[in-house]
Every structure is written in structure tokens, then in C-alpha cells.
Design an enzyme around this catalytic site. Structure first.
Site, PDB file in Angstrom:
ATOM      1  N   HIS A  82      27.373  19.358   5.086  1.00 53.97           N
ATOM      2  CA  HIS A  82      27.941  18.643   6.236  1.00 53.97           C
ATOM      3  C   HIS A  82      27.715  17.150   6.019  1.00 53.97           C
ATOM      4  O   HIS A  82      26.626  16.733   5.631  1.00 53.97           O
ATOM      5  CB  HIS A  82      27.242  19.108   7.524  1.00 53.97           C
ATOM      6  CG  HIS A  82      27.603  18.294   8.739  1.00 53.97           C
ATOM      7  ND1 HIS A  82      26.755  17.354   9.279  1.00 53.97           N
ATOM      8  CD2 HIS A  82      28.717  18.287   9.506  1.00 53.97           C
ATOM      9  CE1 HIS A  82      27.331  16.800  10.343  1.00 53.97           C
ATOM     10  NE2 HIS A  82      28.512  17.345  10.500  1.00 53.97           N
ATOM     11  N   HIS A 128      30.687   7.834   8.294  1.00 53.49           N
ATOM     12  CA  HIS A 128      30.528   8.549   9.550  1.00 53.49           C
ATOM     13  C   HIS A 128      31.032   7.626  10.643  1.00 53.49           C
ATOM     14  O   HIS A 128      30.393   6.638  10.977  1.00 53.49           O
ATOM     15  CB  HIS A 128      29.058   8.924   9.770  1.00 53.49           C
ATOM     16  CG  HIS A 128      28.871   9.971  10.812  1.00 53.49           C
ATOM     17  ND1 HIS A 128      27.677  10.205  11.445  1.00 53.49           N
ATOM     18  CD2 HIS A 128      29.741  10.866  11.345  1.00 53.49           C
ATOM     19  CE1 HIS A 128      27.816  11.184  12.312  1.00 53.49           C
ATOM     20  NE2 HIS A 128      29.060  11.599  12.262  1.00 53.49           N
TER      21      HIS A 128
END
Length: 544
Positions: A82, A128
Site C-alpha cells: 500500500h 500521497h
């Protein structure tokens, strides 16, 4: 090794004792050596066959892929990362290709990249979104994936893209993918697969998985930026990322419904040039946007397969009320679970909830560590460490009336595992004399237990052995197992401390399905899963 300074003028001395072989080991040796001082080749062969369960195969044979690799991808647990590009926490760490390379070298087969336009909107960065993480160029990540994809395993690497791009940049990404991977890229012949290919068919292939462009796009404003409502729904933190208590059986959302978005997409698709057509063509595993309540989302479609992403909280909710629907869905489709958004420190969650329900992609923050990660390492030691572990038959079977495996149902005991912990050694070679205790040798104890279905989960421990770098425990534990196919043997060693928290001294996690009976030297690893140079436990495993 035997002297510890208590103060300037006082030193404690401890006798260094060398542990002899355990009684069981001496007894076995004497039996097969027939009273001699050594075993002949034939005696050793009998010992290996009758005690160790070795049928002539070499150690290297045991480390090879041995499961059937010709079933569809949905029949396997897949080693999944992830936010694979993050070097540390989820909010402010650097983005880099280094953690991607490390994960691939460890055998991870699913890499996640969040792709965003750069500041000038003319190139693509990996980062991110909406955090302080520093970006890395997409091309750099793709080149590193190409170079290291098959260093640990020949089986396919899946790149899951969380896409926040305009059609123009999607076309640019399509070109990057095609130029970087060339023939390595698996491009399906039809737009929607009816069944996933097998890992064997896809050896040395790169697979792209994301939502097709139409599913991302909503009418753009004149400056080419999308509305915030769509951005919010594009990320993992969509309506299925809410806390379980906030979800209802028939989920409603303040934003427009999927059908409204679909209509707007249709209108937009007719207006814009087909810039993203090549991008869409490269998407082999389509990620479907959730629609309706959990029951609807988990519906199995007869003519196509897809990937669905749920947060760890939503999985727990679904497991409570739709456990068998999850199992049925994952028999044909791929389910991906990701960590909740509040895991800012890159911690992880319990992977067994996902595996019990057939989840193929239990996505972990690979830069994190701790007990959850140890379980992940343990699971993917299976099948030669190739990153694909065949799901047990009980999760794939369908009864005459359509019934499937129910993870909530307590089954009868299938087999019993007996574990004997004889002794440990090697700490004095890997650690300083005062690492565990400033004033005396360590007081080690060993914890042994099972991670698996709820009925099988348990943890037991030996008594501490005081002031000894080579502890001899000689304690046996028995573990009845209802679903041994999903069981992992957890082993930890700690140093007992009366006044403070016990010190960590090593761990490992082993798939029960791959354990061989007999007397074994078991190497231990550190907190991050890196094997310690010298530390070993002498143990015995038996199935009854």
C-alpha cells in the site's frame, strides 16, 4: 561474557554453561546410530525419513514453488503493498523508488502508485495527495519496477494506479507504460475479462489495474481541473472508507450518485478527444466503483470480473453481516483491502480477517513493522516465497445448494500440532553483553502460538530461564486446529524484566501448512523481519 560491573568496586561473575543436546535428540541419535558414535549414510537416511519426514527431497526443493499455478489470479492470496513509494509515515515522508525496489526484492507482487499532475500540469508525479510528502517522478518508479520486478519471483507484478490525472496526462502515462515495459505489459484482447488469467500464463508480465477513465472523469471546469467532490471519491477514502458505524446497509452520499456521474462522463466523453483510449486499453484488471449497499457491491457478475477496494473498517463491517458474500465474491473477483486513513505512522491491521474471507490483496504499508507485518511475512513464506499462495480448497468449494465457506462457523478439529521448544542459542554472537541487562545475563522466555481463524487463535509461553545466554526450556505445547490451511505458527522470544517492559529478542512466523515434522533449527528475525545472523531455536514439530 561472564562478568558484569555493578559499580566502580564490585563486579558480578556468572558461570558460563554450555547446554548439552536435549534428551529427545540424544535418544533419537542413539536409536538410529544403534549405539555407535556416528550414523552411517543408511542410518542417517532412515532418521531423515522416519523422524524428519524428508522423502529424499533437498532443502532447495522445499524452497521451490510447489502449488498449482494454473488457476485464475482470484484463486491466490497475493503479496500486496500500500502506498508502495513512501519511505516512512503517510503525511510527511519522502516518496521514492527505493521502498518499491525493497518490496519487489522481498517478493511483493502488487505495487501501488498514486499519480498526480506536477505543479506545471505537464508531467506526472507519484505522491500521497494532499499531504506534505515530497514527490518522485512516475518514470523513475516505472523504470525501477521494470528492473527489479522479477528479481525474487517470475510471477506477474500488478501495478495498481490511484489516478488523479486529466485525459491528456492519462494519455502520457499510457505512452510511458508502453515504452517502459513493451512486451512485458499484459494487454487483454477484450475490454472486460470474463475470467482472470493464471499466474503461470502471466509469468514475467506487468499488469495494470485501476478504474477505467470514464469512471474517474466528471465534467471538468474550464481551467481543466476537476471538482473537489470527484477528487474525494477517486481516492481510497471514498464512501467505502468511512468508519463502519457511519455506513448503512444502503449507503447514501451527499455527492452525486454513480449514475449521475456516469451520465456526465458520457456527455464529456462525447465532447473530448479520445486522448485516454490507449490508457484504458492497457488496464487489464478493472477496478469497479462501489454502487449501492454492501450486498450490491459484492454481487458476482456472470460475464465479467473486477477488482473492488474496501477499507479495513468496511471489511470488518462486511465480515459481520456479509461474510459468505465476501467469500463468494472473492472466488471469482479480486478484493483489495487497504489500511484506514488514520494510520499516519504507516502501521498495519490484522491480515487474517481478509484472508479468512478470501481477500487476495491485503494491502500493507511495507515500510512499517510489528506483529501484523510478521504475519504477512509468515504467510508469504509459503510456496517458495513467490508472492502467490493458493487459497485453500475450502474457500473455493461450492456446495450442492450454493453454500460456501463460512468464516464464522466453528468447524471440528482437523489436526493437532505439537510444538516442543528445546533451547535457543546465538544471542551472545549477535548482541552486546549488556544489550538485555546491564548487570546480569538475560532471562529469556519463548512465546509460541497460532494466528488463524478465531477458534484456532491462542498464545502460550515458556517459563523464563534466568541468567543464561543459552536457555534450555524443553517445554511442549499442543494446538488443536480447525482450519490448519489458514494457520500461522507465531514464535517470539523476549527477555524478562521485572522493573521495565520485557526486551524483544527475536521472532518468526511460519505457515503451518508448510511445516515439516521433526527436529528443526528455526532462525529468528528482528522487528523488521530481517533474519538475525546467529540466533536459532531448536524445536520439534509433530502432527497428530
Amino acid at each position: 561474557m561472564g562478568s558484569y560491573r555493578m559499580c566502580v568496586c564490585f563486579t558480578r561473575k556468572f558461570r558460563v554453561t554450555e547446554a548439552g543436546p536435549p534428551g529427545d535428540v540424544k535418544e533419537a541419535f542413539n536409536k538410529y546410530a544403534e549405539g555407535g558414535t556416528h550414523m552411517t549414510a543408511e542410518q542417517l537416511r532412515r532418521f531423515l525419513s522416519e523422524v524428519q519426514g524428508d522423502d529424499g527431497g533437498s532443502i532447495s526443493d522445499a524452497e521451490k514453488v510447489h502449488q498449482d499455478m494454473t488457476a485464475p489470479l482470484s484463486h491466490y492470496f497475493i503479496y500486496t503493498g500500500h502506498n508502495s513509494y513512501l519511505t516512512g509515515n503517510q503525511l510527511s515522508s519522502d516518496c521514492s523508488d527505493v521502498p518499491i525496489i525493497k518490496a519487489l526484492k522481498r517478493g511483493v507482487r502488487v505495487v501501488e502508485l498514486d499519480i498526480w499532475p506536477n505543479s506545471t500540469k505537464n508531467d506526472v508525479h507519484v505522491l500521497h495527495g494532499r499531504t506534505l510528502t515530497t514527490p518522485v517522478e512516475l518514470m523513475k518508479c516505472l523504470k525501477s519496477i521494470k528492473e527489479h520486478a522479477f528479481s525474487a519471483s517470475p510471477y506477474p507484478v500488478v501495478i495498481t494506479l490511484e489516478d488523479h490525472l486529466t485525459p491528456h496526462l492519462q494519455a502520457k502515462v499510457a505512452k510511458m507504460l508502453a515504452e517502459t515495459f513493451g512486451d512485458m505489459l499484459f494487454v487483454p484482447q477484450c475490454e472486460c475479462l470474463q475470467e482472470f488469467p493464471s499466474p503461470e500464463e502471466l509469468k514475467y508480465k506487468i499488469i495494470i489495474s485501476t478504474k477505467p477513465p470514464k469512471e474517474y472523469l466528471k465534467a471538468e471546469s474550464k481551467d481543466g481541473t476537476r471538482s473537489n467532490s470527484v477528487k474525494a471519491r477517486d481516492s481510497d477514502d471514498d464512501e467505502w472508507g468511512k468508519e463502519p458505524q457511519d455506513l448503512t446497509a444502503d449507503q447514501e452520499d451527499e455527492t452525486k450518485s454513480d449514475s449521475d456521474i456516469s451520465d456526465e462522463n458520457e456527455a464529456y466523453d462525447n465532447e473530448r478527444p479520445l486522448e485516454a483510449a490507449d490508457y484504458k486499453r492497457l488496464i487489464a484488471i478493472h477496478a469497479g466503483k462501489p454502487k449501492g449497499g454492501l450486498k450490491d457491491v459484492l454481487k458476482v457478475e456472470p460475464d465479467k470480473v473486477r477488482r473492488l477496494s474496501l477499507s479495513e473498517q468496511t471489511l470488518e463491517k462486511a465480515a459481520e453481516s456479509h461474510g459468505t458474500d465476501l467469500v463468494r465474491f472473492t472466488q471469482k473477483n479480486i478484493l483489495r483491502i487497504y489500511p484506514k486513513g488514520t494510520r499516519f505512522t504507516s502501521s498495519n491491521y490484522k491480515p487474517l480477517v481478509g484472508w479468512m474471507h478470501g481477500t487476495q490483496m491485503v494491502a500493507f504499508n511495507m515500510q512499517g513493522y510489528g506483529r501484523a507485518m510478521w504475519l504477512m511475512h509468515g504467510m508469504f513464506r509459503s510456496n517458495g516465497g513467490c508472492g502467490y499462495v493458493k487459497k485453500p480448497d475450502l474457500q473455493m468449494n461450492v456446495g450442492p445448494d450454493g453454500q460456501v465457506f463460512n468464516p464464522k462457523e466453528t468447524l471440528p478439529v482437523k489436526k493437532t500440532l505439537k510444538v516442543k521448544v528445546y533451547m535457543g542459542d546465538g544471542w551472545h554472537l549477535d548482541f552486546k553483553q549488556t544489550h538485555f541487562d546491564l548487570y546480569s545475563p538475560p532471562d529469556f522466555y519463548c512465546k509460541v502460538g497460532i494466528a488463524g481463524v478465531p477458534a484456532d487463535q491462542i498464545m502460550k509461553k515458556t517459563k523464563p530461564k534466568e541468567d543464561n545466554w543459552t536457555p534450555v526450556w524443553e517445554q511442549e505445547f499442543t494446538f488443536p486446529l480447525t482450519v490448519p490451511e489458514l494457520a500461522l505458527l507465531r514464535i517470539e522470544v523476549h527477555e524478562y524484566d521485572m522493573s521495565e517492559k520485557d526486551d524483544f529478542a527475536g521472532q518468526t512466523c511460519l505457515p503451518v501448512s508448510e511445516l515439516k515434522p521433526g527436529i528443526r533449527a528455526v532462525p529468528l528475525s528482528d522487528r523488521k523481519g530481517e533474519m538475525l545472523n546467529s540466533v536459532r531455536l531448536l524445536m520439534r514439530f509433530d502432527f497428530v
